[in-house]
Structures are given as C-alpha cells and as structure tokens.
Design a protein around this motif. Structure first.
Motif, PDB file in Angstrom:
ATOM      1  N   SER A 107       6.087 116.201  52.439  1.00 49.72           N
ATOM      2  CA  SER A 107       5.733 117.431  53.162  1.00 49.72           C
ATOM      3  C   SER A 107       5.388 117.145  54.614  1.00 49.72           C
ATOM      4  O   SER A 107       5.244 116.011  55.020  1.00 49.72           O
ATOM      5  CB  SER A 107       4.559 118.124  52.468  1.00 49.72           C
ATOM      6  OG  SER A 107       3.469 117.239  52.381  1.00 49.72           O
ATOM      7  N   GLN A 134      12.266 114.059  54.262  1.00 45.11           N
ATOM      8  CA  GLN A 134      11.238 115.024  54.645  1.00 45.11           C
ATOM      9  C   GLN A 134      11.636 116.433  54.207  1.00 45.11           C
ATOM     10  O   GLN A 134      12.821 116.739  54.048  1.00 45.11           O
ATOM     11  CB  GLN A 134      11.037 114.995  56.156  1.00 45.11           C
ATOM     12  CG  GLN A 134      10.330 113.757  56.666  1.00 45.11           C
ATOM     13  CD  GLN A 134       9.986 113.851  58.141  1.00 45.11           C
ATOM     14  OE1 GLN A 134      10.647 114.560  58.904  1.00 45.11           O
ATOM     15  NE2 GLN A 134       8.957 113.148  58.557  1.00 45.11           N
ATOM     16  N   ALA A 135      10.649 117.260  54.006  1.00 46.46           N
ATOM     17  CA  ALA A 135      10.907 118.653  53.650  1.00 46.46           C
ATOM     18  C   ALA A 135      11.831 119.288  54.690  1.00 46.46           C
ATOM     19  O   ALA A 135      11.669 119.065  55.893  1.00 46.46           O
ATOM     20  CB  ALA A 135       9.598 119.425  53.564  1.00 46.46           C
ATOM     21  N   LYS A 182      12.513 120.783  49.322  1.00 51.37           N
ATOM     22  CA  LYS A 182      11.091 121.105  49.290  1.00 51.37           C
ATOM     23  C   LYS A 182      10.350 120.019  48.510  1.00 51.37           C
ATOM     24  O   LYS A 182      10.953 119.346  47.658  1.00 51.37           O
ATOM     25  CB  LYS A 182      10.879 122.444  48.584  1.00 51.37           C
ATOM     26  CG  LYS A 182      11.663 123.606  49.178  1.00 51.37           C
ATOM     27  CD  LYS A 182      11.485 124.860  48.337  1.00 51.37           C
ATOM     28  CE  LYS A 182      12.273 126.029  48.899  1.00 51.37           C
ATOM     29  NZ  LYS A 182      12.109 127.248  48.063  1.00 51.37           N
ATOM     30  N   PRO A 183       9.068 119.856  48.750  1.00 53.94           N
ATOM     31  CA  PRO A 183       8.304 118.852  47.975  1.00 53.94           C
ATOM     32  C   PRO A 183       8.420 119.060  46.470  1.00 53.94           C
ATOM     33  O   PRO A 183       8.433 118.081  45.713  1.00 53.94           O
ATOM     34  CB  PRO A 183       6.876 119.060  48.469  1.00 53.94           C
ATOM     35  CG  PRO A 183       7.040 119.541  49.872  1.00 53.94           C
ATOM     36  CD  PRO A 183       8.254 120.432  49.832  1.00 53.94           C
TER      37      PRO A 183
END
Length: 121
Positions: free
Chosen positions: A121, A12-13, A85-86
């Motif tokens: 995200s 996950q972010a 980050k994505p």
C-alpha cells in the motif's frame, strides 16, 4: 498434465503484473482457470477461459482490472492484472479441467504450484 505458474512478485498498489501458466501435456478442449488464496483465507476463484479463448469469466472482485487470455499454440494461459490493490495479495494458482466454465476449485483436475503476488500500500 503439468502446470507451471510464473510472474508473481512485489508491486505497489495501482501497479500491474502479468502471470503466466505453461501447461505440458494434452489440454486441447480443456478449460483453464486462475484461483488465489490469501493468508488465512479460503481459495477464491479469479477467472476462467474456455478451450479456444472465446469465452472468459471473471470474479466480481477483479472485473475491469484483470484479464485472462490464452495462447493455445504455446499451451499457456495468462492473467493480466492491472490496478492492483493490497487485497489482491495472495498465492495465485492455475488449474485445468475438462468441464466447461467451472468456477469451483473442486471441479478442476490439474493444478500448478502457485506464484506469490504481494501488493504493497
């Protein structure tokens, strides 16, 4: 020289991952680097480390978040990725070159197969 990258996955972010790249063969004196390629985009430089681990250089997009390190005894280079980050989603590949500190993929001689990092995200 053969390179085997591992450690990719789904995160996950804001999370973290550590990639490893184990080299077989003679890499003493060689620079090792990480590159990444996102779907539909060109390969992008991420980070590089010199032969003894004393000098590192990161791309602006990952400075302060990613750390490259090297264990010469194990012939392995690592990429610690924090605050993911994505837009960090990509296939990450390690590479080796006898040149000093290059950031262009064309200057690297040996490449690993890549490991996929997916940041949701």
């Amino acid at each position: 020289v053969q390179l085997q990258a591992s450690g990719g996955g789904l995160v996950q972010a804001g999370g973290s991952l550590r990639l490893s790249c184990a080299a077989s063969g003679r890499t003493f004196g060689y620079t090792m680097g990480w590159f990444r390629q996102a779907p539909g985009k060109e390969r992008e430089f991420v980070a590089t480390i010199n032969w003894n681990g004393g000098t590192t250089y990161n791309a602006d997009s990952v400075k302060g978040r990613f750390t490259i390190s090297r264990d010469s005894a194990k012939n392995t280079v690592y990429l610690q990725m924090n605050s993911l980050k994505p837009e960090d989603t990509a296939v990450y590949s390690c590479a080796v070159t006898p040149r000093v500190g290059p950031t262009k993929a064309s200057e690297y001689v040996y490449w690993g197969q890549g490991t996929l990092v997916t940041v949701s995200s």
